[in-house]
Scaffold this active site. Structure first.
Site, PDB file in Angstrom:
ATOM      1  N   GLU A 253       0.437  -0.578  -4.796  1.00 31.41           N
ATOM      2  CA  GLU A 253      -0.571   0.457  -5.042  1.00 31.41           C
ATOM      3  C   GLU A 253       0.071   1.792  -4.755  1.00 31.41           C
ATOM      4  O   GLU A 253       0.897   1.903  -3.832  1.00 31.41           O
ATOM      5  CB  GLU A 253      -1.759   0.227  -4.100  1.00 31.41           C
ATOM      6  CG  GLU A 253      -2.914   1.202  -4.282  1.00 31.41           C
ATOM      7  CD  GLU A 253      -2.921   2.384  -3.313  1.00 31.41           C
ATOM      8  OE1 GLU A 253      -3.881   3.171  -3.350  1.00 31.41           O
ATOM      9  OE2 GLU A 253      -1.948   2.557  -2.526  1.00 31.41           O
TER      10      GLU A 253
ATOM     11  N   HIS B 151       0.830  -1.204   0.000  1.00 31.12           N
ATOM     12  CA  HIS B 151       0.000   0.000   0.000  1.00 31.12           C
ATOM     13  C   HIS B 151       0.865   1.254   0.000  1.00 31.12           C
ATOM     14  O   HIS B 151       1.705   1.421   0.886  1.00 31.12           O
ATOM     15  CB  HIS B 151      -0.898  -0.031   1.240  1.00 31.12           C
ATOM     16  CG  HIS B 151      -1.867   1.110   1.317  1.00 31.12           C
ATOM     17  ND1 HIS B 151      -1.943   1.930   2.411  1.00 31.12           N
ATOM     18  CD2 HIS B 151      -2.790   1.549   0.436  1.00 31.12           C
ATOM     19  CE1 HIS B 151      -2.893   2.829   2.208  1.00 31.12           C
ATOM     20  NE2 HIS B 151      -3.420   2.628   1.020  1.00 31.12           N
TER      21      HIS B 151
ATOM     22  N   ASP C 248      -0.858   6.380  -5.199  1.00 28.08           N
ATOM     23  CA  ASP C 248      -1.861   7.412  -5.468  1.00 28.08           C
ATOM     24  C   ASP C 248      -1.293   8.462  -6.414  1.00 28.08           C
ATOM     25  O   ASP C 248      -0.138   8.868  -6.257  1.00 28.08           O
ATOM     26  CB  ASP C 248      -2.254   8.106  -4.164  1.00 28.08           C
ATOM     27  CG  ASP C 248      -2.641   7.118  -3.084  1.00 28.08           C
ATOM     28  OD1 ASP C 248      -3.697   6.497  -3.223  1.00 28.08           O
ATOM     29  OD2 ASP C 248      -1.866   6.968  -2.109  1.00 28.08           O
TER      30      ASP C 248
ATOM     31  N   ASP D 122       0.197  -1.979   4.531  1.00 23.04           N
ATOM     32  CA  ASP D 122       1.372  -1.142   4.796  1.00 23.04           C
ATOM     33  C   ASP D 122       2.578  -1.982   5.210  1.00 23.04           C
ATOM     34  O   ASP D 122       3.698  -1.476   5.230  1.00 23.04           O
ATOM     35  CB  ASP D 122       1.065  -0.173   5.950  1.00 23.04           C
ATOM     36  CG  ASP D 122      -0.091   0.770   5.659  1.00 23.04           C
ATOM     37  OD1 ASP D 122      -0.314   1.105   4.477  1.00 23.04           O
ATOM     38  OD2 ASP D 122      -0.768   1.174   6.631  1.00 23.04           O
TER      39      ASP D 122
ATOM     40  N   HIS E 211      -0.647  11.365  -1.889  1.00 28.03           N
ATOM     41  CA  HIS E 211      -1.961  10.960  -1.382  1.00 28.03           C
ATOM     42  C   HIS E 211      -2.852  12.141  -1.015  1.00 28.03           C
ATOM     43  O   HIS E 211      -4.011  12.200  -1.399  1.00 28.03           O
ATOM     44  CB  HIS E 211      -1.795  10.047  -0.167  1.00 28.03           C
ATOM     45  CG  HIS E 211      -3.090   9.601   0.440  1.00 28.03           C
ATOM     46  ND1 HIS E 211      -3.774  10.350   1.379  1.00 28.03           N
ATOM     47  CD2 HIS E 211      -3.848   8.499   0.215  1.00 28.03           C
ATOM     48  CE1 HIS E 211      -4.888   9.718   1.721  1.00 28.03           C
ATOM     49  NE2 HIS E 211      -4.958   8.588   1.033  1.00 28.03           N
TER      50      HIS E 211
HETATM   51  O1  G3P Z   1      -6.429   1.920  -3.160  1.00 29.55           O
HETATM   52  C1  G3P Z   1      -6.652   1.453  -1.878  1.00 29.55           C
HETATM   53  C2  G3P Z   1      -6.415   2.522  -0.824  1.00 29.55           C
HETATM   54  O2  G3P Z   1      -5.197   3.134  -1.081  1.00 29.55           O
HETATM   55  C3  G3P Z   1      -7.516   3.566  -0.795  1.00 29.55           C
HETATM   56  O3  G3P Z   1      -7.393   4.455   0.247  1.00 29.55           O
HETATM   57  O4  G3P Z   1      -6.868   6.674   1.159  1.00 29.55           O
HETATM   58  O5  G3P Z   1      -5.159   4.878   1.251  1.00 29.55           O
HETATM   59  O6  G3P Z   1      -5.748   5.955  -0.915  1.00 29.55           O
HETATM   60  P1  G3P Z   1      -6.240   5.537   0.429  1.00 29.55           P
HETATM   61 MG    MG Z   2      -4.536   4.760  -2.287  1.00 27.42          MG
END
Ligand code: G3P
Ligand code: MG
Length: 260
Positions: A53, A26, A55, A250, A68
């Protein structure tokens, strides 16, 4: 252009997701290295991840970058809204020192740099489109265009996702062949219509809002469910046993070790 073979969900179909791993790092490996940085991608790989993953938001001058929050305040030594800062201004910030002195000098990467790093590392990617307020469509378009140009056919799987349906729609219209996931906190009442309208292959939900019975029902409907953010091994095992396709974590080293 990726061609992972993932197909949009429709009632009565079962979506297969070749190449998807059960454990996804994450924001890279958020507890082990600064989130949404190249160091984080490298650390995720070193810890055993096959998937990460991260952002993606647009700079003021329209460049997709990994971050993020809508501001740089929490994750860098700067202040201000990402949408008000140019790429050059964002690049002048330190995105690593706040996590630990050994990461000082780490920069906010562009999406293009992150994709190149994933390809170098052999990492599959879930690119979460994270528009700043009011920029859903242009962010979806820019991310889809960048991925389409950077990610080779025959590369590792790549999955786009967003909480913002306007961003998913823009990505669909820009690069229809890229697999998409719909992100939400809890299961939206209109999930079937939304997933079909947006041509999504997967649903990504907050695990704290996902009861295992409801998860089993969803999985029986043929839609792959990915759950965030799962840092407890027992919970990861429970969700995967109930049919979740993957968990975002994480602490990928901890979860991978526990799953064996
Ligand atoms: O994509 C899964 C997760 O990352 C969504 O929540 O706020 O951590 O981007 P966030
Ligand atoms: Mg995310």
């Amino acid at each position: 252009m990726p061609s992972s073979g993932w197909r949009p969900w429709a009632p009565g179909t079962y979506v297969s997701t070749p190449g998807l791993d059960r454990v996804i790092g994450h924001r890279g490996a958020k507890a082990r290295a600064p989130e949404n940085t190249l160091a984080g991608l490298r650390e995720a790989r070193r810890l055993g991840c096959g998937w990460v993953e991260f952002d993606v938001m647009l700079s003021r001058d329209g460049v997709p970058v990994l971050i993020h929050d809508e501001t740089v305040d929490r994750t860098t030594d700067g202040r201000g809204r990402v949408a008000d800062l140019t790429l050059a201004e964002l690049r002048s910030l330190d995105a690593g020192a706040g996590f630990g002195a050994s990461f000082a000098g780490e920069r906010i990467p562009t999406l293009a740099e992150a994709l190149a790093a994933c390809l170098d590392l052999g990492l599959a990617a879930n690119v979460e489109i994270k528009p700043s307020t009011g920029h859903a469509a242009e962010t979806g378009r820019a991310v889809a265009r960048t991925v389409r140009e950077a990610w080779p056919a025959g590369g590792p799987p790549l999955l786009l996702s967003s909480f913002e349906r306007g961003a998913v729609a823009a990505a669909r219209d820009t690069a229809p062949a890229l697999p998409r996931g719909l992100l939400a906190e809890g299961l939206p009442a209109d999930w079937e219509a939304a997933v079909q309208d947006l041509g999504c292959a997967t649903l990504h939900l907050n695990h704290t809002r996902a009861a295992t019975a409801g998860l089993r029902d969803l999985v029986a409907r043929g839609v792959p469910v990915l759950l965030y953010t799962v840092n407890e091994p027992a919970r990861a095992r429970e969700l995967l046993d109930a049919g979740a396709s993957a968990v975002f974590t994480d602490v990928p080293d901890t979860i991978l070790a526990a799953l064996g």
